[in-house]
Structures are given as C-alpha cells and as structure tokens.
Design a protein around this motif. Structure first.
Motif, PDB file in Angstrom:
ATOM      1  N   LYS A  54       0.799  -1.216   0.000  1.00 40.13           N
ATOM      2  CA  LYS A  54       0.000   0.000   0.000  1.00 40.13           C
ATOM      3  C   LYS A  54       0.838   1.276   0.000  1.00 40.13           C
ATOM      4  N   GLU A  56       2.804   2.412   2.355  1.00 43.84           N
ATOM      5  CA  GLU A  56       2.731   3.094   3.642  1.00 43.84           C
ATOM      6  C   GLU A  56       4.088   3.275   4.313  1.00 43.84           C
ATOM      7  N   GLN A  57       5.005   2.328   4.099  1.00 41.18           N
ATOM      8  CA  GLN A  57       6.280   2.370   4.806  1.00 41.18           C
ATOM      9  C   GLN A  57       7.346   1.636   4.002  1.00 41.18           C
ATOM     10  N   LYS A 101       3.968  11.550  -0.827  1.00 44.26           N
ATOM     11  CA  LYS A 101       2.745  11.668  -0.029  1.00 44.26           C
ATOM     12  C   LYS A 101       1.937  12.912  -0.386  1.00 44.26           C
TER      13      LYS A 101
END
Length: 253
Positions: A54, A56-57, A101
């Motif tokens: 996804k 995310e990290q 982001k």
C-alpha cells in the motif's frame, strides 16, 4: 556602452542556459527513466526505495520479523551486477512509489513521452499448475504491475487501476484478463518454463495497453510500480530474479 555590453552578456548567458536545459531534456527523452537497477543497495538486504504493497512504509524500516516475511533480497551476479532475487512461497508485494505523499511526481514522469515499460526477469522455478484466471491457483513466478489512479469504488473500498504483466505457469502468452471489478487488467507476457534460467527483457507500451484495456487515456504519471512472485495458493516454490526497470521513449522499442 556598458549597459549594452551587460545586456549582451545576459542574453548570451540566457541562450547558453536555455540550450543546456534543452540538451538535458532531450537527453532524458532519449535515455528515459531508470526507475530501479538495485546498484545502490547493499547485498543481502531489501531494496531501500521499495515500500509495502500500500506504499505506507519502506520495507527497510520494518522490524526484523516483518522483513523476514519478504522473500526478496539484493544479490550480486557475475561481473558485479546487482539484482533482486525472490525465492519462496509467500505472497508479498513490493511497491516502488512514483509519487510522494503530497502526490508530487518523484521522477518527473510523463508516460506520453516515455511510454515503454522495460524490465528484466530470470525465472528458475515456476509455481506448479498456477493460473492467474483462478483465485485458488493465482500464483506467478514473476509479475510487475503499473498502478494508476484509483478506479471505481467497490463496497466502499477504493481499488487502484492496475495493469499486471505476468509470467504464467500455464496460461498462454498473450492472454488478457480483467479482475477486481474491471480495475485490474492482467496481461500474460510469458508462459511455461521453456525460457527459464536466462535473463529475458520485456517491453510494453503502457499507454497503448491502458487505452486498449480501459478504453481511455491514462494519467501521465502512474502512482507506483509493484512486483510480486509467489506460490502460496498452489503451495509450491517460486524463484525468479528482477532487474533494470525503466521507462523509455517509444523509438527505443
């Protein structure tokens, strides 16, 4: 006289700067974007630019226990070339973000200028009897995805539009499938084990593919590239190498 001389110098500097910018832009269009070649990663690690599915990290920031779930690692081959190896069963995507982001274009990509996605795969062990058209057997020795913006909403869940290019164990090369309410298109670019054990370079015009598969123009900047090798559905082993993921101008096709 001095004023005229100063203006002349400014004009000359502006001219040279513009020419330099033009040469730089032309060079980029000729060479395209090298998205990943793993040369800046440490041997035996996960690649530092890649994230979880996804986005995310970064996977390098996970705990040792979480990193162990990813069966990918950077290795060095003959001549010192580095590449990414997968060896295992478990399905874990790696995602290379192409926007940050704040949704800014990280690489300055415009796929209408560099529409050719190029990548290399060397397959060794294909998951047995796997087929991408059956969720019970949906494994692949090597898949690469281009993820675009979000598609239709299904059951209050946003699903990104993706094109998945896959090396299938059993489906015929050229097979095309539609999944996830039409938001994922699967294209079989290689089939079977006849060409295992050697590097194969694949090239696809992702603008043409998107238009044919989705029926409209793609966004100029995809949101991510993902890779996946797995054998968990068929309970079998998969092994493959990845390298040299690029976006190239059409004339290099």
């Amino acid at each position: 006289m001095r004023k005229a001389t100063a203006i002349t110098i400014i004009l000359l500097l502006t001219f040279h700067y513009s020419n330099a910018q033009s040469r730089s832009s032309n060079r980029m269009l000729e060479e395209g974007h090298i998205l990943e070649n793993f040369e800046n990663d440490e041997i035996g690690t996960l690649p530092h630019k890649w994230y979880n599915q996804k986005g995310e990290q970064s996977v390098t920031e996970f705990s040792e226990e979480e990193r162990e779930k990813y069966k990918y690692e950077v290795v060095k081959g003959r001549g010192g070339n580095k590449y990414l190896k997968y060896s295992g069963r478990r399905a874990m995507h790696l995602s290379l973000p192409l926007i940050n982001k704040d949704r800014e274009n990280i690489y300055g990509i415009n796929i209408f200028e560099t529409p050719i996605l190029s990548w290399k795969v060397r397959a060794y062990k294909l998951p047995e009897n796997a087929r991408e058209d059956d969720d019970s057997y949906n494994d692949s020795v090597a898949s690469i995805y281009v993820a675009f913006d979000m598609g239709r909403v299904a059951l209050v869940k946003k699903v990104p539009k993706t094109i998945r290019y896959t090396w299938s164990s059993t489906l015929e090369k050229g097979t095309e499938l539609s999944k996830f309410f039409g938001n994922q298109k699967v294209v079989v670019v290689e089939s079977g084990d006849e060409r295992t054990g050697k590097w194969i370079t694949f090239k696809r015009n992702i603008v043409e593919d998107y238009r044919r598969l989705f029926g409209d123009d793609p966004p100029k900047n995809p949101i991510a590239i993902l890779i996946l090798s797995d054998g968990d559905s068929t309970h079998s082993w998969a092994e493959a190498d990845y390298d040299d993921i690029k976006l190239l101008p059409e004339q290099t096709k």
